[in-house]
Design a protein around this motif. Structure first.
Motif, short mmCIF file in Angstrom:
data_model
loop_
_atom_site.label_atom_id
_atom_site.label_comp_id
_atom_site.label_asym_id
_atom_site.label_seq_id
_atom_site.Cartn_x
_atom_site.Cartn_y
_atom_site.Cartn_z
N ALA A 246 -52.85 -72.53 -19.44
CA ALA A 246 -52.94 -72.07 -21.11
C ALA A 246 -53.85 -72.77 -22.07
O ALA A 246 -54.40 -72.27 -22.84
N LYS A 247 -53.90 -74.26 -21.64
CA LYS A 247 -54.91 -74.88 -22.25
C LYS A 247 -56.24 -74.36 -22.45
O LYS A 247 -57.19 -74.22 -23.32
N GLU A 248 -56.67 -74.08 -21.11
CA GLU A 248 -58.16 -73.61 -20.95
C GLU A 248 -58.39 -72.33 -21.75
O GLU A 248 -59.42 -72.06 -22.44
N ARG A 249 -57.30 -71.50 -21.77
CA ARG A 249 -57.73 -70.27 -22.22
C ARG A 249 -57.67 -70.58 -23.86
O ARG A 249 -58.30 -69.54 -24.57
N ALA A 250 -56.68 -71.35 -24.22
CA ALA A 250 -56.59 -71.43 -25.83
C ALA A 250 -58.01 -72.15 -26.22
O ALA A 250 -58.34 -71.68 -27.39
N LEU A 251 -58.40 -72.88 -25.44
CA LEU A 251 -59.71 -73.47 -26.03
C LEU A 251 -60.99 -72.71 -26.01
O LEU A 251 -61.90 -72.63 -26.77
N GLU A 252 -61.02 -71.84 -24.89
CA GLU A 252 -62.10 -70.88 -25.08
C GLU A 252 -61.86 -69.85 -26.13
O GLU A 252 -62.84 -69.44 -26.75
N ALA A 253 -60.63 -69.45 -26.31
CA ALA A 253 -60.19 -68.64 -27.56
C ALA A 253 -60.81 -69.37 -28.83
O ALA A 253 -61.37 -68.73 -29.77
N VAL A 254 -60.42 -70.57 -28.95
CA VAL A 254 -60.82 -71.48 -30.29
C VAL A 254 -62.57 -71.16 -30.42
O VAL A 254 -63.01 -71.40 -31.57
N ARG A 255 -63.04 -71.33 -29.18
CA ARG A 255 -64.60 -71.50 -29.13
C ARG A 255 -65.13 -70.27 -29.62
O ARG A 255 -66.24 -70.18 -30.39
N ALA A 257 -63.50 -67.98 -31.53
CA ALA A 257 -62.91 -67.47 -33.15
C ALA A 257 -62.31 -68.86 -33.39
O ALA A 257 -61.03 -68.96 -33.32
N PRO A 258 -62.88 -69.72 -34.04
CA PRO A 258 -62.21 -70.97 -34.52
C PRO A 258 -61.47 -71.05 -35.50
O PRO A 258 -60.38 -71.70 -35.82
N SER A 259 -61.32 -69.61 -36.51
CA SER A 259 -60.42 -69.39 -37.23
C SER A 259 -59.20 -68.57 -36.96
O SER A 259 -58.27 -68.44 -37.84
N LEU A 260 -58.98 -68.18 -35.60
CA LEU A 260 -57.84 -67.60 -35.11
C LEU A 260 -56.61 -68.52 -35.24
O LEU A 260 -56.59 -69.55 -34.29
N VAL A 261 -55.71 -68.11 -36.12
CA VAL A 261 -54.53 -69.19 -36.07
C VAL A 261 -53.70 -69.38 -35.09
O VAL A 261 -53.54 -70.50 -34.37
N PRO A 262 -53.49 -68.06 -34.09
CA PRO A 262 -52.56 -68.48 -33.07
C PRO A 262 -53.14 -69.34 -31.93
O PRO A 262 -52.69 -70.14 -30.99
N ALA A 263 -54.69 -69.18 -31.61
CA ALA A 263 -55.30 -69.74 -30.81
C ALA A 263 -55.26 -71.39 -30.99
O ALA A 263 -55.22 -72.11 -30.12
N ALA A 264 -55.91 -71.46 -32.22
CA ALA A 264 -55.74 -72.95 -32.70
C ALA A 264 -54.56 -73.59 -32.58
O ALA A 264 -54.46 -74.81 -32.15
#
Length: 518
Positions: A246-255, A257-264
């Protein structure tokens, strides 16, 4: 322009040749079967040209007579096709105009004139849809499947009919077939992604998105956003079962779309649990600066589990400094200050917003009055104002207000449909419910007023009032307006001590009041 130049050159050459021959006429003698013909070269050439023209004309006339049946058949077929296309055009226009009778007449004419034309089947299908005849519409779409140029159109029509009929499995199969034929087709790709998200198959949804990107059916910015949403959804689904993935997926999502609130928020929570405080704080601060959101502030405040309320307040001050004048920054500071019992700071933060408060500000002011001053009356007054105050933003998709973000709309299944905005026509949102719970806890923590001793002549009445049963009303989702209680402390009867015989009878009371004998 080039053709005109070439034509002029050719005419010049012909004129030059004719003049050259005219200057050199010469003589030609033809003797055949006792006939003798003498003439010049120019005259002979002119006679030859005339004779050739007559031969060509006779040949064309003979060919026309021979091919006249075929020409007549072709003319009739062309007229028939023109009438058929005219019927198709009239039918489509009638459907667009809502004229069902004209659409049916045009459909019948097109079926008679062009029975095997794919667009005739399309007109029949749309006319049947207009009349509500699903069976005829599906049959017409199936006939369109046989023609390669209308196969995608037929799949689209059958998929829409299946969805309207509630056959989601058939609709998904048809959409997947269309996506396999045309990976860049938006409606097919969207339908497949929505179906796989509904099943929790976010990896399959990303695979479909990758094929669409490879086929150049989506621009790069939209691709990055949609992939980030799918990664955030997968991280949210496996946050407790597989934190590492989950952390790996979330970090890729932040990369992506840095402003995506759920991912951050997910990345910050998981990094905080893993002890990577600096990285988590950096991601949350960047996302909060781009999109101030209460969930980001909440995660940032609780990055280190077990921190005291004062430490959380210090951390929130750092986050709020990124966008100090934003509404959410002041609310986050007020929350942290109330938890740390720094009431003057909380009041200073909330005071500028209390001039035109929203529902959350009203409830925070009520909590402040109950916690700092123990003034339940003012707390209830602020709670009553919350009912009439402007609403606060919430997660909303297709008119549905949700407590948490989700990757697809619960109504239409559209990907990335949730937005953070003020919902229309809603009196209370999930975030307001959270604030109301905090207020109830603050009011419950207010200590009861101290008891006072009553005069001796009113003990029976006070005891009766004290022993009267009280009914406690359950709080509503949004605090209801309640009349403020008087500021003076209520007078209650002091309960008797264990060895106290209770109130005296009048004659005993008079005996007790007499002075003792010396």
């Amino acid at each position: 322009m080039i053709r005109l130049v070439l034509l002029l050159v050719a005419l010049a050459l012909i004129a030059f040749g004719a003049a050259w021959i005219a200057d050199r006429p010469g003589e030609m003698v033809i003797a055949w079967q006792g006939w003798r013909l003498e003439t010049t070269v120019p005259v002979a050439l002119a006679a030859l040209a005339l004779f050739s023209g007559v031969l060509i004309l006779l040949w064309r006339l003979f060919s026309f007579v021979l091919s006249s049946p075929r020409l007549l058949a072709r003319f009739s077929q062309r007229r028939r096709r023109e009438r058929g296309w005219d019927a198709i055009s009239r039918g489509l226009v009638a459907i667009g105009a809502g004229d069902a009778a004209a659409a049916r007449r045009a459909r019948d004419d097109a079926a008679r004139l062009l029975p095997h034309e794919p667009l005739t089947h399309l007109l029949a299908a749309q006319s049947a849809q207009f009349d509500g005849d699903r069976d005829v519409a599906v049959q017409s779409f199936r006939l369109m499947l046989e023609a390669p140029e209308t196969r995608i159109l037929a799949l689209r029509g059958m998929q829409m009919e299946a969805r309207q009929a509630g056959d989601l499995r058939a609709a998904r199969t048809l959409a997947e077939e269309a996506a396999n034929i045309a990976p860049a087709l938006p409606w097919a790709v969207d339908a497949v992604i929505e179906a796989r998200c509904a099943d929790g198959d976010y990896a399959g949804a990303r695979e479909t998105l990758e094929r669409q990107m490879a086929a150049r059916g989506i621009d790069k910015a939209q691709y990055r956003r949609r992939r980030a949403v799918l990664l955030a959804a997968e991280a949210l689904a496996i946050e407790t079962s597989d934190p590492a993935l989950a952390k790996e997926r979330a970090l890729e999502a932040v990369r992506l779309a840095p402003s995506l609130v759920p991912a951050a928020a997910i990345a910050g929570r998981l990094l905080g649990q893993a002890g990577e405080m600096k990285k988590a704080a950096k991601i949350l601060a960047a996302a909060y600066e781009a999109t101030p959101h209460p969930e980001l502030a909440e995660v940032y405040a609780h990055l280190r589990p077990g921190d005291a309320a004062a430490d959380r307040l210090k951390r929130v001050r750092v986050l709020a400094a990124t966008v100090p004048d934003h509404f959410e920054s002041r609310i986050a500071l007020a929350h942290a200050a109330l938890d740390a019992q720094e009431y003057p700071e909380a009041r200073a933060v909330l005071q500028p917003l209390a001039m035109e408060p929203t529902q959350r500000i009203c409830l925070l002011m009520a909590e402040l009055e109950a916690s700092e001053n123990g003034d339940v009356g003012k707390a209830r007054e602020w709670a009553a104002r919350a009912l009439r105050a402007p609403r606060d933003p919430a997660w909303i998709a297709d008119g549905v207000v949700s407590e948490h973000w989700a990757p697809v709309s619960p109504v239409t299944g559209t990907l990335d449909a949730y937005v953070w905005e003020v919902p229309p026509g809603v009196t209370a949102t999930p975030l307001i419910e959270h604030e109301a719970e905090r207020l109830r806890a603050a009011i419950a923590a207010v200590p009861p007023p101290k008891a006072a001793i009553l005069p001796a002549e009113e003990p029976a009445k006070a005891a009766e009032e004290a022993s009267a049963p009280t009914v406690e009303a359950k709080p509503d989702p949004a605090p209801a307006p309640v009349r403020a209680e008087p500021k003076g402390a209520p007078i209650v009867a002091m309960p008797p001590l264990p060895d106290d015989p209770g109130p005296l009878r009048p004659e005993e009371d008079m005996e007790a009041r007499r002075p003792a004998a010396l």
